[in-house]
Design a protein around this motif. Structure first.
Motif, short mmCIF file in Angstrom:
data_model
loop_
_atom_site.label_atom_id
_atom_site.label_comp_id
_atom_site.label_asym_id
_atom_site.label_seq_id
_atom_site.Cartn_x
_atom_site.Cartn_y
_atom_site.Cartn_z
N ALA A 1 0.82 -1.22 0.00
CA ALA A 1 0.00 0.00 0.00
C ALA A 1 0.86 1.27 0.00
CB ALA A 1 -0.96 -0.03 1.18
N PRO A 2 1.93 1.39 0.82
CA PRO A 2 2.75 2.61 0.75
C PRO A 2 3.51 2.73 -0.56
CG PRO A 2 3.31 1.28 2.69
CD PRO A 2 2.42 0.46 1.84
N LEU A 3 4.08 1.63 -1.02
CA LEU A 3 4.93 1.67 -2.22
C LEU A 3 4.90 0.29 -2.86
CD1 LEU A 3 6.99 3.44 -3.77
CD2 LEU A 3 8.76 2.39 -2.39
N TRP A 4 4.60 0.26 -4.16
CA TRP A 4 4.57 -1.04 -4.83
C TRP A 4 5.96 -1.66 -4.85
CZ3 TRP A 4 1.30 -0.11 -9.88
CH2 TRP A 4 -0.01 0.24 -9.50
N ASN A 5 5.98 -2.99 -4.86
CA ASN A 5 7.26 -3.68 -4.84
C ASN A 5 8.09 -3.43 -6.09
OD1 ASN A 5 7.34 -4.84 -2.34
ND2 ASN A 5 6.27 -6.69 -2.98
N VAL A 6 7.41 -3.09 -7.20
CA VAL A 6 8.18 -2.84 -8.42
C VAL A 6 9.12 -1.66 -8.23
CG1 VAL A 6 6.36 -1.43 -9.43
CG2 VAL A 6 8.03 -2.52 -10.90
N LEU A 7 8.73 -0.71 -7.33
CA LEU A 7 9.60 0.43 -7.04
C LEU A 7 10.50 0.13 -5.85
CD1 LEU A 7 6.99 3.26 -7.55
CD2 LEU A 7 8.82 2.56 -9.09
N ALA A 8 9.98 -0.64 -4.87
CA ALA A 8 10.79 -0.94 -3.69
C ALA A 8 11.89 -1.94 -4.02
CB ALA A 8 9.90 -1.48 -2.58
N GLN A 9 11.61 -2.90 -4.92
CA GLN A 9 12.61 -3.91 -5.26
C GLN A 9 12.66 -4.09 -6.78
OE1 GLN A 9 11.14 -7.51 -3.45
NE2 GLN A 9 10.70 -6.48 -1.54
N PRO A 10 13.12 -3.08 -7.51
CA PRO A 10 13.08 -3.18 -8.98
C PRO A 10 13.88 -4.35 -9.53
CG PRO A 10 14.38 -1.29 -8.26
CD PRO A 10 13.71 -1.82 -7.05
N LEU A 11 14.98 -4.67 -8.84
CA LEU A 11 15.82 -5.78 -9.31
C LEU A 11 15.04 -7.09 -9.27
CD1 LEU A 11 18.66 -6.06 -10.27
CD2 LEU A 11 19.40 -6.41 -7.93
#
Lengths: 299, 120
Positions: free
Chosen positions: A158-168
């Motif tokens: 909800a705060p930040l999608w994982n695609v941005l939190a863990q792009p790798l």
């Protein structure tokens, strides 16, 4: 009731994947083509090779479909729209996807054809290359969610999608997802130009219907798992949650089906080497990165 | 739902999928049967049965990867419970798993140096 609604949506989804697949290969958008092809295949003869291993030959396509369906039902479309709320949903997804490799090896061994056999063993090699790239990014996602339940995984984004939190992790998982579905450039087991259909070359008629259906549900499963694990699942403004899930899944399907058209086919040993020499170190870096961010970052 | 019910449901899904496939086969059967004709049942190679048998021992040229894969696959079994409690345990968890993963990664590097990561 949930199950029925979910399965209906899945059926529609698989149909849409079929339409998109044809569009991505031939450039023509024909909404009725999968239905007509399916009916035509049902009416055609289903040949069996002379000396086939009956159990493996029959079990291969069925197991492919079963594995795809079982992996799928652990993934939520919306908060209430999840047939089986497993506490270990992410682990279950991995466990079910392993049987794709088993199914392809069975289908390769079964017909006693040289090309099918080569295709089957190629896929096992490819499986060893991509398997870790499925499991390790999922671990990093579970670290952030503090749970293996797929609902909790989506809520943690909800705060930040994982695609941005863990792009790798996202990139690694997306590539591995394409390898699971043996889409180009990872289509070694079914390589049309060199193996004449490969693993599924000996399947005709109704058995080919099952094979194609299994492949479509598999693509849908992997696209939905990318959505749930990295793209925030049903999260999004204005539209109903299930619509968001389906829209994101459709976008992932489009990417998965179209990227491979612009790349040369990847040999199995290259896929293995890239997977182990580049992919696994990167996946470990991803876990370390997520671990450090979770400790020093905001709670 | 209790876990037992959930797994029962999953088992039911598996059985239902197999039933669905069987239903497709029955529908196809109702359209007509396969006519037996000569050479129709030859696997696709060159129009004849292949001279050498296909069901033979196959040289799996990626066995180096396969052996390393076993080690990594076992390690992942430990990673999942660790990942769930990671934030709760904090720094200790990072160090513990860091040492574990470092050893495993050294194993990968050693295998690499010994040419395990190559088509044999």
């Amino acid at each position: 009731m949930t199950l029925v609604a979910y399965l209906l949506l899945v059926f529609v989804g698989a149909y849409v994947v079929a339409v998109v697949e044809e569009w991505s290969t031939s450039g023509r958008l024909r909404p009725t083509a999968p239905l007509l092809h399916g009916l035509a295949l049902l009416a055609r003869e289903s040949l069996t090779p002379r000396r086939h291993d009956r159990n493996l030959f029959e079990a291969g396509p069925t197991l492919l479909l079963v594995a795809a369906v079982l992996a799928l039902v652990a993934l939520p479309l919306a908060p209430g729209l999840l047939p089986v709320e497993l506490a270990t949903g992410a682990l279950w997804l991995n466990a079910a996807l392993v049987y794709v490799a088993v199914a392809l090896l069975m289908a390769g061994w079964g017909p006693d054809g040289a090309y099918a056999m080569v295709g089957g063993f190629r896929f096992v090699g490819q499986f060893i290359g991509y398997a870790m790239l499925i499991v390790m990014p999922v671990t990093a996602v579970a670290m952030r969610a503090e749970s293996l339940a797929t609902i909790a995984v989506v809520e943690s984004q909800a705060p930040l999608w994982n695609v941005l939190a863990q792009p790798l992790g996202f990139v690694l998982f997306l590539v591995a997802a394409m390898a699971v579905c043996f889409l180009p450039p990872f289509d070694q087991p079914v390589a049309a130009a060199e193996l004449a259909g490969g693993v599924f070359g000996e399947y005709t008629g109704v058995r080919l219907v099952v094979v194609r259906l299994g492949r479509l549900v598999l693509v849908l499963t992997l696209a939905l798992s990318v959505t749930v694990l990295f793209l925030g699942g049903w999260l999004g403004p204005w539209l109903p949650p299930a619509v968001w899930s389906l829209l994101k899944t459709l976008a992932v399907v489009l990417v998965m089906l179209s990227v491979g058209r612009y790349l040369p086919r990847l040999r199995t040993d290259w896929a293995l080497e890239w997977g182990w020499k580049l992919g696994i170190p990167l996946a470990l870096v991803n876990i370390l990165w997520v671990g450090v961010v979770l400790l020093v970052g905001p709670a | 739902m209790s876990p037992l019910q959930q797994y029962a449901l999953l088992f039911g899904m598996a059985v239902a999928t197999v039933g669905f496939v069987a239903m497709l086969y029955l529908i196809a059967r109702s359209f007509g049967r396969t006519v037996a004709e000569p050479a129709k049942d030859v696997p696709f190679t060159a129009g004849t049965l292949s001279r050498s048998p296909v069901w033979v021992r196959y040289h799996v040229r990626y066995y180096g990867f396969a052996l390393l894969f076993l080690a990594f696959d076992m390690e992942m079994a430990y990673m999942y419970p660790w990942a769930v409690v990671y934030r709760e345990v904090g720094m200790v968890a990072l160090l513990d798993m860091g040492v574990f993963l470092a050893i495993l990664f050294l194993g990968l590097v050693y295998g690499w140096s010994q040419a395990a990561l190559r088509r044999q």
